[in-house]
Motif scaffolding. Sequence first.
Motif, PDB file in Angstrom:
ATOM      1  N   LEU A 185      -4.651   2.328  23.799  1.00  0.00           N
ATOM      2  CA  LEU A 185      -5.048   3.050  22.465  1.00  0.00           C
ATOM      3  C   LEU A 185      -6.506   2.968  22.048  1.00  0.00           C
ATOM      4  N   TYR A 186      -6.896   1.866  22.474  1.00  0.00           N
ATOM      5  CA  TYR A 186      -8.455   1.631  22.002  1.00  0.00           C
ATOM      6  C   TYR A 186      -9.317   2.190  23.137  1.00  0.00           C
ATOM      7  N   GLU A 187      -8.797   2.553  24.143  1.00  0.00           N
ATOM      8  CA  GLU A 187      -9.662   3.111  25.380  1.00  0.00           C
ATOM      9  C   GLU A 187     -10.291   2.015  26.089  1.00  0.00           C
ATOM     10  N   GLU A 188      -9.631   0.733  26.162  1.00  0.00           N
ATOM     11  CA  GLU A 188     -10.239  -0.573  26.653  1.00  0.00           C
ATOM     12  C   GLU A 188      -9.814  -0.390  28.337  1.00  0.00           C
ATOM     13  N   PRO A 189     -10.404  -0.517  29.272  1.00  0.00           N
ATOM     14  CA  PRO A 189     -10.008  -0.577  30.660  1.00  0.00           C
ATOM     15  C   PRO A 189      -9.308  -1.758  31.114  1.00  0.00           C
ATOM     16  N   THR A 190      -9.481  -2.914  30.690  1.00  0.00           N
ATOM     17  CA  THR A 190      -8.872  -4.027  31.360  1.00  0.00           C
ATOM     18  C   THR A 190      -8.343  -4.977  30.128  1.00  0.00           C
ATOM     19  N   ILE A 191      -7.529  -6.001  30.537  1.00  0.00           N
ATOM     20  CA  ILE A 191      -6.902  -6.938  29.696  1.00  0.00           C
ATOM     21  C   ILE A 191      -8.126  -7.739  28.988  1.00  0.00           C
ATOM     22  N   GLN A 192      -8.862  -8.179  29.995  1.00  0.00           N
ATOM     23  CA  GLN A 192     -10.232  -8.890  29.423  1.00  0.00           C
ATOM     24  C   GLN A 192     -10.935  -8.364  28.492  1.00  0.00           C
ATOM     25  N   SER A 193     -11.540  -7.025  28.707  1.00  0.00           N
ATOM     26  CA  SER A 193     -12.071  -6.336  27.543  1.00  0.00           C
ATOM     27  C   SER A 193     -11.394  -6.097  26.466  1.00  0.00           C
ATOM     28  N   ASP A 197      -9.578  -7.736  16.570  1.00  0.00           N
ATOM     29  CA  ASP A 197      -8.476  -7.077  16.087  1.00  0.00           C
ATOM     30  C   ASP A 197      -7.399  -7.457  17.142  1.00  0.00           C
ATOM     31  N   ILE A 198      -7.674  -7.166  18.315  1.00  0.00           N
ATOM     32  CA  ILE A 198      -6.529  -6.717  19.503  1.00  0.00           C
ATOM     33  C   ILE A 198      -5.918  -8.280  19.617  1.00  0.00           C
ATOM     34  N   GLU A 199      -7.097  -9.183  19.784  1.00  0.00           N
ATOM     35  CA  GLU A 199      -6.558 -10.568  19.973  1.00  0.00           C
ATOM     36  C   GLU A 199      -5.848 -11.091  18.953  1.00  0.00           C
ATOM     37  N   THR A 200      -6.133 -10.776  17.661  1.00  0.00           N
ATOM     38  CA  THR A 200      -5.136 -11.289  16.658  1.00  0.00           C
ATOM     39  C   THR A 200      -3.952 -10.559  16.749  1.00  0.00           C
ATOM     40  N   PHE A 201      -3.885  -9.394  16.752  1.00  0.00           N
ATOM     41  CA  PHE A 201      -2.526  -8.795  17.206  1.00  0.00           C
ATOM     42  C   PHE A 201      -1.648  -9.277  18.213  1.00  0.00           C
ATOM     43  N   LEU A 206       0.281   4.843  14.684  1.00  0.00           N
ATOM     44  CA  LEU A 206      -0.545   4.506  15.794  1.00  0.00           C
ATOM     45  C   LEU A 206      -1.325   6.045  16.306  1.00  0.00           C
ATOM     46  N   LYS A 207      -0.427   7.028  16.104  1.00  0.00           N
ATOM     47  CA  LYS A 207      -0.848   8.120  16.538  1.00  0.00           C
ATOM     48  C   LYS A 207      -1.892   8.823  15.432  1.00  0.00           C
ATOM     49  N   GLU A 208      -1.781   8.402  14.216  1.00  0.00           N
ATOM     50  CA  GLU A 208      -2.880   8.740  13.425  1.00  0.00           C
ATOM     51  C   GLU A 208      -4.031   7.905  13.374  1.00  0.00           C
ATOM     52  N   LYS A 209      -3.925   6.629  13.544  1.00  0.00           N
ATOM     53  CA  LYS A 209      -5.044   5.872  13.424  1.00  0.00           C
ATOM     54  C   LYS A 209      -4.670   4.475  14.289  1.00  0.00           C
ATOM     55  N   ASN A 210      -5.747   3.723  14.625  1.00  0.00           N
ATOM     56  CA  ASN A 210      -5.646   2.292  15.529  1.00  0.00           C
ATOM     57  C   ASN A 210      -6.064   1.157  14.963  1.00  0.00           C
ATOM     58  N   ASP A 211      -5.707   1.080  13.633  1.00  0.00           N
ATOM     59  CA  ASP A 211      -5.942  -0.051  12.641  1.00  0.00           C
ATOM     60  C   ASP A 211      -5.010  -0.825  12.834  1.00  0.00           C
ATOM     61  N   LEU A 212      -4.668  -1.633  13.816  1.00  0.00           N
ATOM     62  CA  LEU A 212      -3.562  -2.579  14.069  1.00  0.00           C
ATOM     63  C   LEU A 212      -3.254  -3.473  12.852  1.00  0.00           C
ATOM     64  N   LEU A 213      -4.439  -3.997  12.269  1.00  0.00           N
ATOM     65  CA  LEU A 213      -3.935  -5.206  11.218  1.00  0.00           C
ATOM     66  C   LEU A 213      -3.441  -4.452   9.973  1.00  0.00           C
ATOM     67  N   SER A 214      -3.925  -3.487   9.779  1.00  0.00           N
ATOM     68  CA  SER A 214      -3.453  -2.851   8.263  1.00  0.00           C
ATOM     69  C   SER A 214      -2.071  -2.097   8.435  1.00  0.00           C
ATOM     70  N   ILE A 215      -1.870  -1.831   9.688  1.00  0.00           N
ATOM     71  CA  ILE A 215      -0.305  -1.483   9.965  1.00  0.00           C
ATOM     72  C   ILE A 215       0.514  -2.368   9.884  1.00  0.00           C
ATOM     73  N   VAL A 216       0.124  -3.494  10.421  1.00  0.00           N
ATOM     74  CA  VAL A 216       1.063  -4.788  10.609  1.00  0.00           C
ATOM     75  C   VAL A 216       1.043  -5.100   8.889  1.00  0.00           C
ATOM     76  N   ASN A 217       0.156  -5.201   8.209  1.00  0.00           N
ATOM     77  CA  ASN A 217       0.202  -5.892   6.908  1.00  0.00           C
ATOM     78  C   ASN A 217       0.686  -4.871   5.886  1.00  0.00           C
ATOM     79  N   GLN A 218       1.092  -3.956   6.079  1.00  0.00           N
ATOM     80  CA  GLN A 218       1.388  -2.807   5.028  1.00  0.00           C
ATOM     81  C   GLN A 218       2.816  -3.236   4.820  1.00  0.00           C
TER      82      GLN A 218
END
Length: 392
Positions: free
Chosen positions: A229-237, A243-247, A380-392
């Motif tokens: 969803l974040y267009e990151e190519p690898t697990i490491q990147s 935000d991804i690590e926190t999630f 998630l289709k509308e936005k990629n702000d993971l933390l706000s979705i989880v905290n809603q």
Amino acid sequence: MLALHFGAGNIGKGFIGYLLNKTGYDVCFVDVDQEAIDRFNETNRYHVELLDDAETTETVSPVSALNSLNQQEEVINRIQHADVITTSIGVHNLHRIAGTLANALLQRITWNHNKLDIIANENAINASSTLQAEVEKHVSPEEMEEILSLVSFPNASVDRLALSKEGADYETALVEPFYEWVINEKEMGNHDLPPIYGATYVNDLKPFIERKLFLVNMGHATTAYIAFLYEEPTIQSALENPDIETFVRGTMHESAQYFVENFDVSQDEMNDYIEKIINRFKNKNISDNIFRVGRAPLRKLGQNERLSKPTQELRRSGLPTEHLTVAIAAGFLFDNPEDEESVKLQNLIEERGIEKAIVHVTGLENDDICQAIQNNYTKLKEKNDLLSIVNQ
């Protein structure tokens, strides 16, 4: 001592064959890649390179190899003479070797009365039992009883990231320094052989199998689906994004509560284990493509798999699943045209709608969970702000 291993892929070379060789076994691989088989037989060795800062390289020797397609008699002969047999061919391929095993074991027990352990080291729960069931399909009940008088199928849990590197002269496996091979000692038949180097023997395998599936595999898949969803190519990147690590960390802490609730394990132990996993995922000596990690989403989102099963168990106990339902929703958005299961998943969503697709794929019957997944899918289709979705 002779070890026969089915599957000369990355796990076979970089993990199982590597440790069997360290134990003192001559390792014979059974595979279908004739080019690799020829290299094994020409050099009688291969290399294992650790993905550490020192780029440590070890040589595994002696090794040999057979082609399961055109050397059936030789394979049967090796089965009859092997001191231990192992596999790493994928749980869905175990049926392919069951007939050969059944034939060879029936011949073996007529003259070789040494106990034999056959250990299927697959990324699945109780894979050795699955292999035993496949062998049973090829023999009568009386013949299977005779086989089981001398042959055992101990289950195991395996964990090591293994990749490969092209080389003109040698087969080379790339592996992370960490590994875990846990074997159910109670299910073993032959206790006369030396313990396998680096393996752990336990009397209850379930906590180790589920810990690997519901934390390591779950966390790995979650990272891949969020990274997409974040267009990151690898697990490491991906894990360089806070935000991804926190999630991902939050998802793993949710799943960890299943183990705190059901097994004799403390919160501190689970916290330490999670930190170890996160550090493994962030290893900068590895470039782990998200499409490799996230492949086969239909299976990975399935009812008894890494994401749906802990979500279901936690909800039954009244424990939080906010992160997990977001992770599952992200899996339904994983769209890789080169992955057959991903294509089927997206077609299913288009044809039947996301609501029915969730129920069909996950097997989850709890309406609240399915609704949460569907809501998170839409967000998630509308936005990629993971933390706000989880905290809603």
